[in-house]
Design a protein around this motif. Structure first.
Motif, PDB file in Angstrom:
ATOM      1  N   TYR A  77      37.859  46.892  35.902  1.00  0.00           N
ATOM      2  CA  TYR A  77      38.335  46.660  34.539  1.00  0.00           C
ATOM      3  C   TYR A  77      38.831  47.995  33.993  1.00  0.00           C
ATOM      4  O   TYR A  77      38.080  48.970  33.982  1.00  0.00           O
ATOM      5  CB  TYR A  77      37.211  46.141  33.636  1.00  0.00           C
ATOM      6  N   THR A 119      39.343  49.809  31.059  1.00  0.00           N
ATOM      7  CA  THR A 119      39.037  49.807  29.621  1.00  0.00           C
ATOM      8  C   THR A 119      39.394  51.155  29.003  1.00  0.00           C
ATOM      9  O   THR A 119      39.657  52.128  29.714  1.00  0.00           O
ATOM     10  CB  THR A 119      37.543  49.543  29.372  1.00  0.00           C
ATOM     11  N   VAL A 156      35.778  50.389  34.810  1.00  0.00           N
ATOM     12  CA  VAL A 156      34.522  49.742  35.186  1.00  0.00           C
ATOM     13  C   VAL A 156      34.675  49.195  36.601  1.00  0.00           C
ATOM     14  O   VAL A 156      35.457  48.273  36.832  1.00  0.00           O
ATOM     15  CB  VAL A 156      34.176  48.595  34.214  1.00  0.00           C
ATOM     16  N   ALA A 162      33.492  46.981  38.677  1.00  0.00           N
ATOM     17  CA  ALA A 162      32.582  45.836  38.635  1.00  0.00           C
ATOM     18  C   ALA A 162      32.326  45.264  40.024  1.00  0.00           C
ATOM     19  O   ALA A 162      31.222  44.827  40.336  1.00  0.00           O
ATOM     20  CB  ALA A 162      33.135  44.758  37.708  1.00  0.00           C
ATOM     21  N   SER A 181      21.791  41.505  35.480  1.00  0.00           N
ATOM     22  CA  SER A 181      22.898  41.376  34.540  1.00  0.00           C
ATOM     23  C   SER A 181      23.848  42.568  34.669  1.00  0.00           C
ATOM     24  O   SER A 181      23.419  43.711  34.732  1.00  0.00           O
ATOM     25  CB  SER A 181      22.320  41.314  33.129  1.00  0.00           C
ATOM     26  N   GLY A 182      25.125  42.270  34.739  1.00  0.00           N
ATOM     27  CA  GLY A 182      26.130  43.328  34.766  1.00  0.00           C
ATOM     28  C   GLY A 182      26.440  43.901  36.123  1.00  0.00           C
ATOM     29  O   GLY A 182      27.219  44.842  36.230  1.00  0.00           O
ATOM     30  N   CYS A 183      25.884  43.332  37.190  1.00  0.00           N
ATOM     31  CA  CYS A 183      26.107  43.938  38.504  1.00  0.00           C
ATOM     32  C   CYS A 183      27.423  43.491  39.118  1.00  0.00           C
ATOM     33  O   CYS A 183      27.806  43.979  40.184  1.00  0.00           O
ATOM     34  CB  CYS A 183      24.952  43.634  39.448  1.00  0.00           C
ATOM     35  N   GLY A 184      28.112  42.540  38.495  1.00  0.00           N
ATOM     36  CA  GLY A 184      29.431  42.157  38.989  1.00  0.00           C
ATOM     37  C   GLY A 184      29.512  40.769  39.596  1.00  0.00           C
ATOM     38  O   GLY A 184      30.538  40.401  40.169  1.00  0.00           O
ATOM     39  N   LYS A 185      28.478  39.965  39.428  1.00  0.00           N
ATOM     40  CA  LYS A 185      28.455  38.637  40.038  1.00  0.00           C
ATOM     41  C   LYS A 185      29.589  37.752  39.525  1.00  0.00           C
ATOM     42  O   LYS A 185      30.348  37.182  40.305  1.00  0.00           O
ATOM     43  CB  LYS A 185      27.115  37.938  39.749  1.00  0.00           C
ATOM     44  N   SER A 186      29.687  37.636  38.201  1.00  0.00           N
ATOM     45  CA  SER A 186      30.724  36.767  37.632  1.00  0.00           C
ATOM     46  C   SER A 186      32.107  37.291  37.972  1.00  0.00           C
ATOM     47  O   SER A 186      33.018  36.514  38.280  1.00  0.00           O
ATOM     48  CB  SER A 186      30.584  36.672  36.116  1.00  0.00           C
ATOM     49  N   THR A 187      32.280  38.601  37.897  1.00  0.00           N
ATOM     50  CA  THR A 187      33.577  39.188  38.224  1.00  0.00           C
ATOM     51  C   THR A 187      33.976  38.815  39.645  1.00  0.00           C
ATOM     52  O   THR A 187      35.125  38.440  39.900  1.00  0.00           O
ATOM     53  CB  THR A 187      33.507  40.723  38.069  1.00  0.00           C
ATOM     54  N   GLN A 234      29.815  30.053  33.988  1.00  0.00           N
ATOM     55  CA  GLN A 234      28.652  30.427  33.195  1.00  0.00           C
ATOM     56  C   GLN A 234      28.867  29.900  31.779  1.00  0.00           C
ATOM     57  O   GLN A 234      29.918  30.122  31.186  1.00  0.00           O
ATOM     58  CB  GLN A 234      28.556  31.956  33.195  1.00  0.00           C
TER      59      GLN A 234
END
Ligand SMILES: Nc1ncnc2c1ncn2[C@@H]1O[C@H](COP(=O)(O)OP(=O)(O)OP(=O)(O)O)[C@@H](O)[C@H]1O
Ligand SMILES: Nc1ncnc2c1ncn2[C@@H]1O[C@H](COP(=O)(O)OP(=O)(O)O)[C@@H](O)[C@H]1O
Ligand code: SF4
Ligand code: SF4
Ligand SMILES: [Mg+2]
Ligand SMILES: [Mg+2]
Lengths: 320, 351
Positions: A15, A17, A22, A24, A44-50, A98
């Motif tokens: 990302y 920004t 980032v 991700a 949380s925030g480790c890049g799973k959704s990305t 999600q």
């Protein structure tokens, strides 16, 4: 072995920004066989959704796929143009997002929303499409009258079932489910997990289950991968990863989960995950790792296959 | 030994806003029956768990106990710490050692109780004022309650509290703002703030639910350590039964504003009797891949109805596989199946 359904190689999704880049997803590689369920776990925030979005070619701006390949059924998704991508997205791979329950369009009936892609992508008549939709709505444990209802008339669990029906409608080879039960109560969650278990027997699609909850992965996944700070640090059969976890992060995660019927003391991993704009050098886990040594602080650990199909990245297991 | 807290038939109804038409047609007020006749007793020094799915009334029960909201009906007898008790005039006491938290109390008694009963909120992001330094967040309760005779003394108390929750060096953390802390660190500040007035009962409302698993154990351990050194009693609210099993001594399982089953944690987890409690416990996922081939037995159907439309009789009957005629009309009584293990279900009522 026949060629895998999905092969991801050295994928990087950043990302861009205002405050920095980032990282991700930062060098992720894995493969999946036809019909297999792969779990992706991590904090949380480790890049799973990305990663999940990336596999669909749907990374939201300011993010983009920087490098690497995603070969799905012999097609490299990263090389497709938007119209081709849209076709792949419905027919070959679909996603349950999600917080998806709110992704249903409030102004159309459930039936309309289920039938539409069938008409658009499969060229079915409206009547045929509604028949297929009825069939699918029954498969996810709902009654056909749901087709005439609007999303706000449904409970959270029912909406999630509709989302699952939608994801399976065009019989994709791969379904990506990102935290599909996080917003639901535990009884409904268990019902949805039961549904996934039953559906995989009927539909035989492959599935990626993304969740922060390792217990849910153990409920269904054939193989389990653990992500930390944009990387997969360990991947293997679920029996191996849960029964014989080798990466210090995986070990720490598993020791931090309280068990319902065991009084074993749980422990925690000190510190917090790094800021992905400036991950630490060397092994990204080193500031929190009880086994960190000099090499960990300066050099990235290589990927090591400790046993067939069980791979991890940690200097402890590198023979040099 | 006398219990630290005895909640008897506690009720909390929230009025639903009426539409204009409803007002003009003189329709009766309708209510959300958030807490609908809840009774339980908490022993001194224990961790008592209120468990159940979202919306079942756990938080509302906790907020009643800390007097953030008023009781609609019922009684809650609370035994304050000795020093606090000695400052309360006898006319406000029940049996010489209890204060009824549901009664009207003069301001100064109210203030004493607010010191002795504290709450930790679920959300480590929302519960701390983002514009205040950690130092001021922790000092605020000291100022309000006029604790410490000098600024230096208060400063020392704040630093000690930070050290106690392992935010060291305290001088450094004191100067930070909430956004400069991780979720776990913020929750430690919340713990420090709850304990700085030296309470003896702490209501902890889902204190680790919002945290990543890998750091939950640290907060739980901190709470256990502080309980031991400070001689605390906890009412611990959670929807996660595995966390409850790990930390609690006794548990009450709630459904739609009522307790359906309660007892010692091991008994309830290993041998649940109420159909709802059984389903809830059977639904807990476990990190064991052998479950992959198992379909979980969940005989119950449907979802939790709204607390504004509680079914008559046993409120669980529309979802219960064992529901009988009587369940549809009459509320089941509370039955003690073994010592300290009670439940409310017609299946167990001898008639
Ligand atoms: N649109 C965006 N713009 C900038 N940064 C983003 C964006 N979306 C995600 N990120 C950052 O990318 C990283 C990975 O985020 P991602 O949502 O993939 O994590 P996740 O593992 O799915 O977390 P969770 O468990 O909380 O859902 C995080 O550092 C996040 O802050
Ligand atoms: N201030 C309020 N006004 C109206 N309804 C409320 C209020 N607080 C809680 N409720 C309702 O009361 C019920 C119980 O809520 P709560 O105690 O927060 O449950 P839990 O903590 O178990 O999730 C829910 O139906 C909720 O919507
Ligand atoms: S490479 Fe080093 S720091 Fe990283 S997990 Fe292995 S031992 Fe720990
Ligand atoms: S009282 Fe009746 S409806 Fe309620 S839980 Fe027992 S059997 Fe089921
Ligand atoms: Mg996510
Ligand atoms: Mg709550």
């Amino acid at each position: 072995m026949s060629s895998p359904l999905l092969e991801v190689r050295d994928l990087r999704i950043y990302y861009y920004t205002l405050t920095g880049i980032v990282r991700a997803v930062d060098g992720v590689s894995f493969w999946m066989a036809e019909g297999e369920v792969l779990g992706i776990a991590g904090e949380s925030g480790c890049g799973k959704s990305t990663l999940g979005y990336g596999l669909l070619g749907l990374v939201p701006p300011p993010g983009r796929i920087v490098s690497g390949s995603i070969v799905l059924d012999r097609t490299d998704v990263t090389k497709l143009r938007p119209p081709e991508l849209r076709k792949v997205r419905w027919a070959k791979v679909s996603m349950i997002f999600q917080g998806a329950m709110n992704a249903l369009n409030p102004v159309y009936t459930v039936g309309h929303q289920l039938a539409e892609p069938l008409v658009l992508h499969r060229g079915l008549s409206v009547k045929e499409a509604l028949e297929v939709a009825t069939d699918m709505i029954k498969k996810v444990g709902l009654t056909p009258d749901v087709l005439r209802r609007y999303p706000h008339e449904l409970s959270g669990g029912m909406k999630q079932r509709v989302m699952i029906a939608m994801a399976l409608l065009l019989k994709p080879r791969l379904v990506i489910a990102d935290e599909p039960t996080t917003a639901l109560d535990v009884v409904i969650q268990a019902q949805i997990m039961n549904l996934f278990k039953e559906l995989r027997k009927i539909e035989r699609n492959a599935m990626i289950l993304i969740t922060h909850d390792l217990s849910l992965i153990a409920e269904i996944a054939d193989r389990t991968s653990v992500m930390y700070a944009g990387k997969i640090v360990e991947i293997g059969s679920s029996d191996e990863v849960f029964g014989n976890p080798l990466h210090p992060y995986t070990q720490g995660l598993l020791r931090s989960i309280p068990r319902l019927r065991e009084k074993e003391k749980i422990t925690w991993i000190p510190g917090v995950p790094p800021d992905l704009r400036m991950p630490p050098p060397g092994c990204r886990f080193h500031p929190r790792c009880p086994y960190a040594r000099d090499v960990c602080r300066s050099e990235e650990p290589p990927e090591i296959e400790v046993e067939k199909g069980h791979t991890l990245s940690c200097w402890l297991y590198a023979r040099r | 030994m006398y219990p630290k807290l005895i909640v008897e038939e506690a009720y909390k109804y929230f009025p639903l806003r009426r539409s204009l038409v409803e007002i003009l047609t003189f329709r009766r007020h309708r209510y959300v029956r958030a807490v609908d006749g809840v009774s339980f007793a908490v022993n001194e020094g224990e961790i008592y768990c209120l468990a159940g799915e979202s919306g079942c009334g756990k938080t509302t029960t906790g907020r009643l106990v800390v007097r953030l909201i008023d009781f609609t009906a019922g009684r809650a007898l609370y035994m304050p710490r000795k020093e606090v008790l000695s400052e309360i005039p006898p006319e406000y006491l029940v049996d010489g050692k209890y204060v009824n938290l549901a009664s009207r109390l003069p301001r100064y008694v109210d203030k004493l109780l607010r010191r002795d009963v504290q709450i930790i909120f679920q959300d480590p992001y929302g519960s701390l004022n983002p514009r205040m330094r950690i130092y001021d967040i922790l000092k605020e309760p000291l100022d309000i309650h006029g604790m410490g005779s000098t600024e230096d003394e208060r400063r020392e108390t704040v630093f000690r509290a930070l050290e106690e929750v392992k935010l060291t060096p305290p001088e450094e953390f004191a100067e930070r703002y909430p956004h400069m802390l991780s979720g776990g660190q913020r929750q430690r500040v919340a713990v420090a703030r709850a304990l700085i007035l030296n309470p003896s009962l702490v209501v902890a409302d889902e204190p680790v639910s919002m945290l990543d698993v890998s750091i939950r154990a640290e907060i739980l351990q901190l709470m256990l350590d502080l309980k031991a050194t400070r001689n605390l009693t906890y009412v611990f609210i959670t929807h996660d039964l595995a966390v409850a099993a790990y930390i609690c001594n006794n548990i009450a399982v709630m459904y739609l504003g009522k307790i359906v089953e309660k007892g010692p944690i091991d008994v309830v987890i290993n041998n649940p009797q109420h159909p709802y409690a059984r389903a809830l416990i059977a639904a807990v996922p476990e990190p064991d891949p052998r479950n992959r081939f198992k379909i979980r037995e969940l005989p119950i159907s449907g979802e939790v109805p709204s607390a504004a439309h509680i079914p008559p009789g046993c409120r669980f009957h529309p979802r219960c596989p064992y529901a009988m005629d009587i369940c549809k009309t009459e509320e089941p009584p509370e039955i003690e199946v073994e010592k300290g293990h009670t439940l409310s279900c017609w299946l167990y009522a001898r008639r």
